[in-house]
Enzyme design. Structure first.
Site, PDB file in Angstrom:
ATOM      1  N   SER A 105     -18.424  -1.824 -11.184  1.00 22.96           N
ATOM      2  CA  SER A 105     -17.099  -1.336 -10.810  1.00 22.96           C
ATOM      3  C   SER A 105     -16.816   0.025 -11.446  1.00 22.96           C
ATOM      4  O   SER A 105     -16.238   0.914 -10.807  1.00 22.96           O
ATOM      5  CB  SER A 105     -16.027  -2.335 -11.223  1.00 22.96           C
ATOM      6  OG  SER A 105     -16.119  -3.526 -10.477  1.00 22.96           O
ATOM      7  N   GLY A 144      -6.006   5.601  -7.340  1.00 23.50           N
ATOM      8  CA  GLY A 144      -4.757   4.864  -7.232  1.00 23.50           C
ATOM      9  C   GLY A 144      -4.304   4.684  -5.797  1.00 23.50           C
ATOM     10  O   GLY A 144      -3.739   5.608  -5.196  1.00 23.50           O
ATOM     11  N   GLU A 147      -0.775  -1.077  -4.799  1.00 22.07           N
ATOM     12  CA  GLU A 147       0.491  -1.134  -5.515  1.00 22.07           C
ATOM     13  C   GLU A 147       0.875  -2.587  -5.801  1.00 22.07           C
ATOM     14  O   GLU A 147       0.301  -3.509  -5.199  1.00 22.07           O
ATOM     15  CB  GLU A 147       1.585  -0.443  -4.707  1.00 22.07           C
ATOM     16  CG  GLU A 147       1.325   1.032  -4.516  1.00 22.07           C
ATOM     17  CD  GLU A 147       2.478   1.791  -3.887  1.00 22.07           C
ATOM     18  OE1 GLU A 147       2.394   3.023  -3.817  1.00 22.07           O
ATOM     19  OE2 GLU A 147       3.466   1.139  -3.462  1.00 22.07           O
ATOM     20  N   HIS A 150       1.917  -3.830  -2.432  1.00 16.12           N
ATOM     21  CA  HIS A 150       1.186  -3.372  -1.247  1.00 16.12           C
ATOM     22  C   HIS A 150      -0.294  -3.253  -1.581  1.00 16.12           C
ATOM     23  O   HIS A 150      -0.723  -2.311  -2.233  1.00 16.12           O
ATOM     24  CB  HIS A 150       1.738  -2.028  -0.756  1.00 16.12           C
ATOM     25  CG  HIS A 150       3.147  -2.123  -0.252  1.00 16.12           C
ATOM     26  ND1 HIS A 150       3.453  -2.582   0.997  1.00 16.12           N
ATOM     27  CD2 HIS A 150       4.319  -1.864  -0.872  1.00 16.12           C
ATOM     28  CE1 HIS A 150       4.767  -2.579   1.159  1.00 16.12           C
ATOM     29  NE2 HIS A 150       5.316  -2.151   0.036  1.00 16.12           N
ATOM     30  N   CYS A 252     -12.730   6.351   1.788  1.00 12.54           N
ATOM     31  CA  CYS A 252     -13.224   6.154   0.425  1.00 12.54           C
ATOM     32  C   CYS A 252     -13.529   4.680   0.186  1.00 12.54           C
ATOM     33  O   CYS A 252     -14.568   4.330  -0.398  1.00 12.54           O
ATOM     34  CB  CYS A 252     -12.199   6.643  -0.590  1.00 12.54           C
ATOM     35  SG  CYS A 252     -11.804   8.412  -0.488  1.00 12.54           S
ATOM     36  N   LEU A 253     -12.631   3.807   0.637  1.00 14.77           N
ATOM     37  CA  LEU A 253     -12.840   2.371   0.469  1.00 14.77           C
ATOM     38  C   LEU A 253     -14.092   1.909   1.191  1.00 14.77           C
ATOM     39  O   LEU A 253     -14.829   1.048   0.701  1.00 14.77           O
ATOM     40  CB  LEU A 253     -11.625   1.597   0.976  1.00 14.77           C
ATOM     41  CG  LEU A 253     -10.347   1.703   0.142  1.00 14.77           C
ATOM     42  CD1 LEU A 253      -9.226   0.927   0.811  1.00 14.77           C
ATOM     43  CD2 LEU A 253     -10.563   1.190  -1.270  1.00 14.77           C
ATOM     44  N   GLU A 377     -11.210  -4.094  -2.525  1.00 13.10           N
ATOM     45  CA  GLU A 377     -11.799  -3.346  -1.405  1.00 13.10           C
ATOM     46  C   GLU A 377     -11.741  -4.153  -0.113  1.00 13.10           C
ATOM     47  O   GLU A 377     -12.639  -4.077   0.726  1.00 13.10           O
ATOM     48  CB  GLU A 377     -13.249  -2.917  -1.686  1.00 13.10           C
ATOM     49  CG  GLU A 377     -13.550  -2.468  -3.094  1.00 13.10           C
ATOM     50  CD  GLU A 377     -12.795  -1.231  -3.522  1.00 13.10           C
ATOM     51  OE1 GLU A 377     -11.877  -0.812  -2.797  1.00 13.10           O
ATOM     52  OE2 GLU A 377     -13.100  -0.702  -4.599  1.00 13.10           O
ATOM     53  N   GLY A 378     -10.672  -4.927   0.055  1.00 11.88           N
ATOM     54  CA  GLY A 378     -10.492  -5.699   1.283  1.00 11.88           C
ATOM     55  C   GLY A 378     -10.758  -7.170   1.072  1.00 11.88           C
ATOM     56  O   GLY A 378     -11.860  -7.562   0.701  1.00 11.88           O
TER      57      GLY A 378
END
Length: 398
Positions: A105, A144, A147, A150, A252-253, A377-378
Site C-alpha cells: 500500500s 486524498g 471522505e 463519500h 489514478c484508481l 480502490e472499489g
C-alpha cells in the site's frame, strides 16, 4: 514422430505449476528477485512485531530504500522513475504484498496514486518539483479522495476549493488516507466552480493537518490518516492543469487497482506456502496431515485459484503494456483476485488449525489485511456493478 514430441518435459514445479515463469523475460525475473530479497531482508524479520504493535517504524527509511531499488513510480517514465513495464511493476507488487499488504500500500499510494496523478495531469513545473524526490523516496506522497461520508460515490465529495484572487482556498476532510501523516505532499481532489479538480498540496501549508487513525484491526503495519484542510491557501499553480472532473481520480484508481490484482496474489501465495509447509510437518494420527485426502483437496483447490489469479494478472499486465487494458478488465481482476486471495487465506488457516491465528505464521495477518484490500480502490459491490453495466449496457449505479 516430430522432434518436438521427443523433447523431454520439464519437471513439475510445485511453486509454478502452470509454468508462468516461462512467460517472463530475464529482466522481469531479476526485478522480482530484487524486490523479493529486499522484502525478505527488511520486512519479514520484523513484520509480526510491527503488525502486533500497530506501527510502521522507520517508514521514511523504508521509502528511501524502496526508491533505491526503483520500486516507487516504477512504471512511470522520466523524472528519476525506473520506466519499468507494467508486468514488472505487477511482479514487484506481488512480492511486496507477500511480505505485507501495508508495504505494498505504501508503494501503491506513492507511485500509482500520488506520483501517477502528477505525472499524468501535472504541469512540467509540478513534475520537476515533486517527482524526482518522490521516486527516490525522499518525499512521501498521499492521495486524498475518500471522505467520511463519500467513499464509493466520490462525485458527492464535500471538500471544496474556491478562488480568492489568483489563489485557491481549500477546505474539507478526507478519510482513510495511506501515508497521510508522514507525507510531504498530498494530491487532494475537491469540488470547484469548474468541476472536480486536483490540487498538489505541500503538507506544511498552514491549515493542513493529518491526524493518524488508530485502533485498526487491518493494515496495522501501515500509516493511515485523516486529512483536514481548514482554509488552506494555495497558489494558482497548485491545481493539476490537465484534467477536470472525475476522470482524473478514477484513472489514478484504475492504475492502483491494477497493482492490487497482482498484490493480492502475493498475500495468497504467502498463506498457501505456509499451509503447504505446515501440512508436511504437522502430524496427526501417526502421519503428516498433508497425506490426508481432505488436506490435499484444499491444497489443490488453493493452488488452482492462486495460479489462475497470477495468470490473470499477467494477462492484464500485457494488455496494459500494449495500451489495451480497459477499466472494466481491471475491475474483473480486482474482484476475482482479492476475493480468491481471502478465501485462500481462510482455507490455509484451517490447515494450520489453532496455529493459524498466531503471528508466528503469516496467514491471519494476510487475511485481516485483505479485508481492507477488498474494500479500498472499489468495493466488491462497485466492481460487480462495473462488470454488470459492461455486460448488460444498463447502469445500476443510480
Amino acid at each position: 514422430m516430430s522432434a518436438r514430441s521427443r523433447t523431454p518435459l520439464p519437471p513439475f514445479d510445485p511453486t509454478d505449476p502452470l509454468g508462468i515463469d516461462d512467460l517472463l523475460e530475464p529482466e522481469d525475473l531479476a526485478i522480482r528477485e530484487t524486490v523479493r530479497t529486499w522484502a525478505a531482508d527488511r520486512v519479514l524479520p520484523h513484520i509480526a512485531d510491527w503488525y502486533e504493535k500497530g506501527e510502521l517504524p522507520g517508514i521514511r527509511d523504508l521509502a528511501r530504500e524502496l526508491g533505491s531499488i526503483g520500486a516507487l513510480g516504477m512504471s512511470l517514465e522520466g523524472y528519476g522513475c525506473a520506466g519499468a513495464s507494467s508486468v514488472q511493476y505487477g511482479l514487484a507488487c506481488l512480492e511486496l504484498e507477500a511480505a505485507d499488504s501495508g508495504i505494498r500500500s505504501l508503494v501503491s499510494v506513492q507511485g500509482s496514486l500520488a506520483m501517477y496523478a502528477i505525472h499524468r495531469f501535472g504541469s512540467e513545473e509540478q513534475k520537476q518539483r515533486w517527482l524526482p524526490g518522490m521516486a527516490a523516496g525522499e518525499i512521501i506522497g498521499c492521495f486524498g479522495l475518500t471522505e467520511p461520508d463519500h467513499g464509493s460515490d466520490p462525485a458527492g465529495m464535500r471538500t471544496h476549493a474556491k478562488k480568492d484572487g489568483t489563489d485557491w482556498v481549500l477546505t474539507g476532510r478526507k478519510m482513510w488516507i495511506t501515508n497521510g501523516s508522514v507525507a510531504g505532499v498530498a494530491v487532494v481532489w475537491a469540488q470547484t466552480d469548474e468541476g472536480i479538480r486536483g490540487f498538489v498540496v505541500p503538507t506544511e501549508t498552514p491549515g493542513f493537518s493529518a491526524p493518524e487513525i488508530k485502533h485498526k484491526w487491518s493494515l496495522r503495519a501501515s500509516v493511515t490518516s485523516e486529512l483536514v484542510m481548514d482554509e488552506v491557501r494555495l497558489p494558482a499553480d497548485a491545481v493539476l492543469p490537465e484534467v477536470t472532473g472525475l476522470k482524473g481520480p478514477l484513472s489514478c484508481l484504475s492504475h492502483a487497482r491494477y497493482g492490487i490484482v497482482w498484490g493480492a496474489m502475493g498475500a495468497a501465495r504467502s498463506s498457501f506456502e505456509a499451509a503447504v509447509e505446515y501440512s508436511k510437518t504437522r502430524e496427526q494420527f501417526g502421519r503428516p496431515i498433508g497425506g490426508f485426502q481432505l488436506t490435499q483437496a484444499k491444497l489443490a483447490d488453493m493452488a488452482v485459484e492462486l495460479h489462475k489469479g497470477i495468470l490473470l494478472a499477467h494477462h492484464l499486465g500485457r494488455r496494459l503494456d500494449a495500451g489495451r487494458l480497459r477499466p472494466e478488465q481491471v475491475s474483473f481482476g480486482k474482484l476475482n483476485n482479492v476475493r480468491e486471495a481471502i478465501e485462500i487465506c481462510r482455507t490455509s488457516r484451517t490447515i494450520l488449525g489453532a496455529n493459524g491465528i498466531s503471528l508466528e505464521y503469516p496467514v491471519m495477518r494476510h487475511a485481516t489485511n485483505l479485508e481492507s484490500v477488498l474494500t479500498y480502490e472499489g468495493t466488491v459491490e462497485m466492481h460487480q456493478l462495473v462488470l454488470g453495466k459492461a455486460l448488460t449496457g444498463l447502469d445500476a449505479f443510480r
